[in-house]
Design a protein around this motif. Structure first.
Motif, PDB file in Angstrom:
ATOM      1  N   ASN A 288       0.847  -1.150  -0.132  1.00 39.17           N
ATOM      2  CA  ASN A 288      -0.034   0.089  -0.117  1.00 39.17           C
ATOM      3  C   ASN A 288       0.811   1.268   0.090  1.00 39.17           C
ATOM      4  N   GLU A 289       1.902   1.358   0.799  1.00 41.92           N
ATOM      5  CA  GLU A 289       2.876   2.424   0.900  1.00 41.92           C
ATOM      6  C   GLU A 289       3.559   2.477  -0.507  1.00 41.92           C
ATOM      7  N   LEU A 290       3.872   1.389  -1.388  1.00 36.89           N
ATOM      8  CA  LEU A 290       4.526   1.534  -2.696  1.00 36.89           C
ATOM      9  C   LEU A 290       3.572   2.052  -3.709  1.00 36.89           C
ATOM     10  N   MET A 291       2.277   1.653  -3.473  1.00 41.04           N
ATOM     11  CA  MET A 291       1.044   2.306  -4.354  1.00 41.04           C
ATOM     12  C   MET A 291       1.010   3.662  -4.202  1.00 41.04           C
ATOM     13  N   ALA A 292       1.058   4.237  -3.186  1.00 45.46           N
ATOM     14  CA  ALA A 292       1.028   5.739  -2.831  1.00 45.46           C
ATOM     15  C   ALA A 292       2.135   6.312  -3.403  1.00 45.46           C
ATOM     16  N   ILE A 293       3.470   5.862  -3.414  1.00 45.59           N
ATOM     17  CA  ILE A 293       4.845   6.322  -3.892  1.00 45.59           C
ATOM     18  C   ILE A 293       4.478   6.292  -5.608  1.00 45.59           C
ATOM     19  N   ALA A 294       4.178   5.246  -6.002  1.00 45.10           N
ATOM     20  CA  ALA A 294       3.809   5.090  -7.598  1.00 45.10           C
ATOM     21  C   ALA A 294       2.932   6.147  -8.118  1.00 45.10           C
ATOM     22  N   GLU A 295       1.921   6.325  -7.379  1.00 45.75           N
ATOM     23  CA  GLU A 295       0.835   7.276  -7.671  1.00 45.75           C
ATOM     24  C   GLU A 295       1.242   8.851  -7.744  1.00 45.75           C
ATOM     25  N   GLU A 296       2.080   9.018  -6.679  1.00 43.53           N
ATOM     26  CA  GLU A 296       2.742  10.438  -6.487  1.00 43.53           C
ATOM     27  C   GLU A 296       3.840  10.564  -7.763  1.00 43.53           C
ATOM     28  N   LYS A 297       4.720   9.569  -7.947  1.00 43.01           N
ATOM     29  CA  LYS A 297       5.674   9.709  -8.610  1.00 43.01           C
ATOM     30  C   LYS A 297       5.288   9.712 -10.263  1.00 43.01           C
ATOM     31  N   GLY A 298       4.228   8.980 -10.302  1.00 43.01           N
ATOM     32  CA  GLY A 298       3.610   8.701 -11.765  1.00 43.01           C
ATOM     33  C   GLY A 298       2.738   9.864 -12.251  1.00 43.01           C
ATOM     34  N   VAL A 299       2.025  10.854 -11.641  1.00 41.94           N
ATOM     35  CA  VAL A 299       1.389  11.689 -11.902  1.00 41.94           C
ATOM     36  C   VAL A 299       2.200  12.852 -12.546  1.00 41.94           C
ATOM     37  N   SER A 300       1.392  13.524 -13.827  1.00 43.52           N
ATOM     38  CA  SER A 300       2.213  14.588 -14.588  1.00 43.52           C
ATOM     39  C   SER A 300       1.427  15.870 -13.879  1.00 43.52           C
ATOM     40  N   LYS A 301       2.244  16.717 -13.320  1.00 42.64           N
ATOM     41  CA  LYS A 301       1.406  18.064 -12.853  1.00 42.64           C
ATOM     42  C   LYS A 301       1.450  19.291 -13.646  1.00 42.64           C
ATOM     43  N   VAL A 302       0.580  19.734 -14.193  1.00 44.38           N
ATOM     44  CA  VAL A 302       0.602  20.576 -15.200  1.00 44.38           C
ATOM     45  C   VAL A 302      -0.017  22.059 -14.636  1.00 44.38           C
ATOM     46  N   ALA A 303       0.895  23.155 -14.834  1.00 46.80           N
ATOM     47  CA  ALA A 303       0.509  24.461 -14.516  1.00 46.80           C
ATOM     48  C   ALA A 303      -0.208  25.328 -15.743  1.00 46.80           C
ATOM     49  N   PHE A 304      -1.442  25.832 -15.485  1.00 46.35           N
ATOM     50  CA  PHE A 304      -1.661  26.719 -16.594  1.00 46.35           C
ATOM     51  C   PHE A 304      -1.719  28.092 -16.426  1.00 46.35           C
ATOM     52  N   ASP A 305      -1.198  28.823 -17.158  1.00 43.95           N
ATOM     53  CA  ASP A 305      -0.863  30.225 -17.150  1.00 43.95           C
ATOM     54  C   ASP A 305      -1.264  31.241 -18.284  1.00 43.95           C
ATOM     55  N   ILE A 306      -1.295  32.429 -18.515  1.00 39.27           N
ATOM     56  CA  ILE A 306      -1.731  33.252 -19.377  1.00 39.27           C
ATOM     57  C   ILE A 306      -0.711  34.192 -19.429  1.00 39.27           C
TER      58      ILE A 306
END
Length: 290
Positions: free
Chosen positions: A72-90
């Motif tokens: 379960n701890e590894l799954m949480a790490i995988a989700e955090e590491k695998g997500v692409s975080k995108v900022a939107f700006d103008i």
């Protein structure tokens, strides 16, 4: 079907079934160990794609064994590491100073429908991100208060009562029953119509940039544009309005109205631009999924 018999039914056949319980347990343990070790390796050595693969491996592991070691701890790490975080700006690359309210309006694109397990959007500056998506405004144009006029004379033959049919002596003719003969009378009427069209157009054009923050490399540029159009039609008539069609008669019920202010029309074009930008991001989201 059991039981089975041979030799014309005199001898009973007995089957010996091996006990595979230990073999199945051992196979499950080996599979679980393989999945666990492989997921650890993917998380240790890989990037986002490998983290997502590790998450998939750990899901399979969870189906074999609930709470296997620190899955379960590894799954949480995988989700955090695998997500692409995108900022939107103008970014405003025009010479027009836009009010802050206008920028806030454009920035308020609802990204909830675009978010998923491996892709999350944020307002610029709210969190550390991997990618930037920038709406670069390159052109803002608001047209003048325009008025078109079209003048036409409409004619129509209409019924205007009736007249009696006279014989050559000027007397009213009668039918076989003794009734006076009469005919419908037609006349041609005309009306001068002036049709007016008030209009004003605002346009916002720009480019959506997909940027890798780590390398500062532009991954793609896609043009966007949106218009806001104000229109109002009305008409005036001089003459016999019986010559007019239904459409023109409806226009006579309309009146000229005040033109919208530039800022008001720009705000409308901004609202029109938001779903255009959102669609571009959806169509090319693969650029920020690695």
């Amino acid at each position: 079907l059991l039981p089975l018999y041979i030799n014309d039914g005199w001898e009973h056949v007995e089957f010996q079934f091996p006990d595979l319980t230990n073999n199945i347990a051992e196979a499950r343990e080996k599979a679980a160990s393989h999945l666990y070790v492989n997921a650890q390796r993917l998380l240790r050595e890989g990037g986002k794609i490998e983290a997502r693969e590790a998450f998939s491996e750990l899901i399979q592991l969870n189906r074999l064994y609930r709470n296997y070691k620190d899955t379960n701890e590894l799954m949480a790490i995988a989700e955090e590491k695998g997500v692409s975080k995108v900022a939107f700006d103008i970014k405003n690359n025009t010479r027009i100073n836009l009010p802050e309210e206008f920028n806030n309006q454009l920035s308020s694109i609802d990204f909830h429908q675009l978010n998923n397990q491996w892709l999350n959007f944020y307002s610029n500056g709210t969190t550390e991100t991997d990618y930037n998506i920038e709406l670069v405004i390159q052109s803002i144009d608001v047209g003048p208060n325009a008025l078109d006029k079209d003048v036409n004379i409409l004619e129509k033959e209409i019924s205007d009562g009736f007249h009696y049919v006279l014989d050559e002596n000027g007397n009213v003719m009668q039918d076989s029953l003794g009734n006076d003969i009469k005919e419908e009378r037609f006349i041609v009427v005309n009306c001068k119509v002036k049709e007016f069209r008030q209009f004003k157009v605002a346009n916002i054009s720009g480019t959506v940039h997909f940027i890798d923050k780590q390398s500062d490399r532009v991954l793609g540029r896609f043009p966007v544009s949106a218009d806001a159009i104000f229109e109002n039609y009305y008409a005036t008539a001089l003459g016999d309005i019986r010559a007019l069609d239904k459409r023109t008669k409806r226009l006579l019920e309309h009146e000229p109205v005040p033109y919208p202010h530039d800022v008001e029309l720009l705000a409308q074009s901004g609202e029109t631009l938001k779903p255009v930008v959102k669609e571009v991001i959806w169509d090319h989201k693969a650029l920020v999924m690695n």
